[in-house]
Design a protein around this motif. Sequence first.
Motif, short mmCIF file in Angstrom:
data_model
loop_
_atom_site.label_atom_id
_atom_site.label_comp_id
_atom_site.label_asym_id
_atom_site.label_seq_id
_atom_site.Cartn_x
_atom_site.Cartn_y
_atom_site.Cartn_z
N UNK A 1 63.40 40.13 63.35
CA UNK A 1 63.37 40.71 62.01
C UNK A 1 63.15 42.22 62.00
N UNK A 2 62.20 42.73 62.78
CA UNK A 2 61.77 44.12 62.62
C UNK A 2 62.89 45.12 62.88
N UNK A 3 63.67 44.90 63.93
CA UNK A 3 64.73 45.88 64.21
C UNK A 3 65.82 45.82 63.13
N UNK A 4 66.17 44.62 62.68
CA UNK A 4 67.16 44.52 61.61
C UNK A 4 66.68 45.25 60.36
N UNK A 5 65.38 45.06 60.02
CA UNK A 5 64.83 45.68 58.82
C UNK A 5 64.79 47.20 58.97
N UNK A 6 64.43 47.67 60.16
CA UNK A 6 64.39 49.13 60.38
C UNK A 6 65.79 49.73 60.28
N UNK A 7 66.77 49.09 60.92
CA UNK A 7 68.13 49.62 60.88
C UNK A 7 68.69 49.61 59.46
N UNK A 8 68.28 48.62 58.67
CA UNK A 8 68.70 48.58 57.27
C UNK A 8 68.18 49.81 56.53
N UNK A 9 66.90 50.16 56.75
CA UNK A 9 66.33 51.33 56.10
C UNK A 9 66.96 52.62 56.63
N UNK A 10 67.07 52.73 57.94
CA UNK A 10 67.53 53.98 58.54
C UNK A 10 68.99 54.27 58.21
N UNK A 11 69.77 53.21 58.00
CA UNK A 11 71.18 53.41 57.67
C UNK A 11 71.38 53.84 56.22
N UNK A 12 70.33 53.78 55.41
CA UNK A 12 70.39 54.19 54.02
C UNK A 12 69.85 55.62 53.91
N UNK A 13 70.68 56.58 53.54
CA UNK A 13 70.21 57.99 53.47
C UNK A 13 68.99 58.18 52.58
N UNK A 14 68.85 57.33 51.55
CA UNK A 14 67.72 57.49 50.63
C UNK A 14 66.38 57.17 51.29
N UNK A 15 66.42 56.44 52.42
CA UNK A 15 65.18 56.02 53.08
C UNK A 15 64.76 56.96 54.22
N UNK A 16 65.68 57.75 54.74
CA UNK A 16 65.39 58.51 55.95
C UNK A 16 64.26 59.51 55.76
N UNK A 17 64.28 60.22 54.66
CA UNK A 17 63.20 61.17 54.38
C UNK A 17 61.86 60.44 54.24
N UNK A 18 61.85 59.33 53.54
CA UNK A 18 60.61 58.57 53.34
C UNK A 18 60.07 58.04 54.67
N UNK A 19 60.95 57.65 55.57
CA UNK A 19 60.52 57.18 56.89
C UNK A 19 59.81 58.28 57.66
N UNK A 20 60.32 59.50 57.58
CA UNK A 20 59.68 60.61 58.28
C UNK A 20 58.31 60.93 57.68
N UNK A 21 58.20 60.83 56.35
CA UNK A 21 56.91 61.06 55.70
C UNK A 21 55.89 60.02 56.15
N UNK A 22 56.33 58.76 56.24
CA UNK A 22 55.43 57.68 56.67
C UNK A 22 55.02 57.89 58.12
N UNK A 23 55.95 58.31 58.96
CA UNK A 23 55.62 58.56 60.36
C UNK A 23 54.59 59.68 60.50
N UNK A 24 54.72 60.71 59.66
CA UNK A 24 53.74 61.80 59.67
C UNK A 24 52.35 61.26 59.35
N UNK A 25 52.27 60.40 58.34
CA UNK A 25 50.97 59.81 57.97
C UNK A 25 50.45 58.91 59.08
N UNK A 26 51.34 58.19 59.72
CA UNK A 26 50.95 57.25 60.77
C UNK A 26 50.44 57.98 62.00
N UNK A 27 51.07 59.10 62.36
CA UNK A 27 50.69 59.85 63.56
C UNK A 27 49.69 60.96 63.28
N UNK A 28 49.44 61.20 62.00
CA UNK A 28 48.49 62.26 61.67
C UNK A 28 49.08 63.64 61.81
N UNK A 29 50.39 63.76 61.76
CA UNK A 29 51.08 65.05 61.85
C UNK A 29 51.61 65.42 60.48
N UNK A 30 51.56 66.68 60.16
CA UNK A 30 52.05 67.12 58.85
C UNK A 30 52.84 68.42 58.99
#
Length: 643
Positions: free
Chosen positions: A581-610
């Motif tokens: 499930x997880x890879x299919x769900x990630x690829x679904x998000x990443x293939x949608x341009x509207x999600x790519x920016x939000x994914x980077x914002x979430x990664x920043x919060x997850x890693x503590x980088x801003x």
Amino acid sequence: MEGWRFVVLELFSLLLLFQLAFPLPFRLVLLCLWFYFMFLQSHTLQVIKQHFKKQTSNSEAGMSTSVDVPSFRFYRFQFKSIRDETENCIQLSWIQFIYEGRTIYPKRVENPRGNSPYREQCSNLLREDLTTKWLDSLFGMHQTSTLVFDFGSAVKVTEYSLFTANDFPSRDPMSWLLEGSEDGKIWKVLDQADKVGAPFDRFFSYDKRGLHGIVSSMNGYDASQLPYFNVLPKADTAQEIWSTNEVVRPEYLLAKKNVCIKKEIMGKSTLQSSIMLLKKILEQKPLNENFQDTLLRLIQKAYNLSHASQAYNVRCPLEGHMIYHNISSLFSTFEGDWRKPILHAALRELGTYEDETSCIGLLSLLAKGGADCLARKMMAFHTLLQRVYAQHQKKQSEEKPIKNSEQNPGNVSLNYLFQYLEDYIEEYKLLAFRSAFLEPTKLYFNAVRDYVLRDDVEVHGSNTYAAVLLSTLGIQLPFPPVLNDEVKGCCDFLSASVLSSQYEEMVESKNFGKDLRLLPKCQKINSHVPFIKHNQFIFDGQSPLSIANSAISLDPKQATQRNTLAKYLERYTQFFTPQLFLEKAFMKMYSDPSCQHHLQVILSSLLGEAPSQTSITDWLYDENYSFQIDKANKLFAFLGIIS
């Protein structure tokens, strides 16, 4: 002394016998008969005496071992918790008071600080009428509700039992305190119940309780048991209970373990959200015209008619169904049902959201459903609701950028991706359902050349399969099953082992959700396929509701059937493992341009980088381009999708 009197009386009767003027031989015969009857009489007296002595001793023994319970005039229940802590109301249909096996009835009852509708007052608890109930709508506010029963004079109570009301098992009491008082001021604790097992059946008795706990089991329920119904309830009741249940039979634990997505996400559907949305719209904008006028106006808009009266005779352009007549028939199907105002509101909203072309398509779908069986009617109804919900979400998303500009970017991205994944999971559940159940069933019916039942799989067979998923694992598909449908278009297809290679082809990751006509092996069936019993799925039953209920039965005789069903559940849930499930769900998000920016914002919060200097793909994939499950688990847990 009584014995001596009896002997003297018998001797006197013997003397009278010899004084009679009978011949001597005849008197001797009478004497023998007299001795014989004396023997029988004395033996009978001994038996009677022994029996009386035994009864007396038993009675005395029973009196010496019975519980010496005190008597009180007032009995008070203080309810502390209900089945669903988010529910605001508590309810019961009756409370039975018992003394030595006999029901005793109180004179009055009060519900201090409670609030009840006119027809659901606490006075309904005074009589043994399971068609009425008591409801306190302020339980959620006070987190307690009190009932005080007055018997008029002091009485003893050795046992008592609560009875569930007609609907909403979420309102069933689970914890309470029972107290007794002679004057209504000083109270003595008689029994304390903590998280007891309330029966899921409606108008059904809890276990009888004595003053020191459970004294006899009426139905075998406890807090850890499955929602198996002794008496089949209404379909809506079963659906509500099964979708929130978290207890799984041992046979199905492996299937449950496969699912990495949170239970509350798997147990909900967009249809539920659609219904909640339309109920909210009805509160804000009540219906101010009848259903027929709304329908005529919508047909007039769709077909660009000059006057509403012309809408009566409009037919579907493809199949020729009478639109007004058939949709009115669909509306009449829900007589006395909550679905009637929801359907009315959905059609009203449809006229504001959709253009003419879309309206024609949806009206044709509703007209076709209105002319067909209950399952097709429900399918058309569900499709309409989901369409209204989708359009409403689209409208909201267009307004969100203005509102989101003032919010924290991390929260905006989190909410956006969570909603995006919830919608994707709805689609994913259906695709998994297709690969695990629908397509293999069609394959079997194709192989045995039963094309009528093959065409029933989507409409009728799906209800049985979906009902079983709901009762056993609490998994709710986007289209809830019609639980009172007939059982057809389904079968124990895995028992046709000659098709095993085709069944395996369907669950390969590359074939996920595909139509069987696109799979090479499914086009070549050379072996003879044996006939298996049709219109039945492992368990006997007249409806999807009864089969789904049997699937969680406590009957040990059905263990073989449950083990067979477990294979089907595992077949479905294998698509929800982290690895699939997880890879299919990630690829679904990443293939949608509207999600790519939000994914980077979430990664920043997850890693503590801003902001994060790391690409989301570089973080999730190693140098060998392998998807890293451990990191994906962290990402999806952060998004609130998995535990």
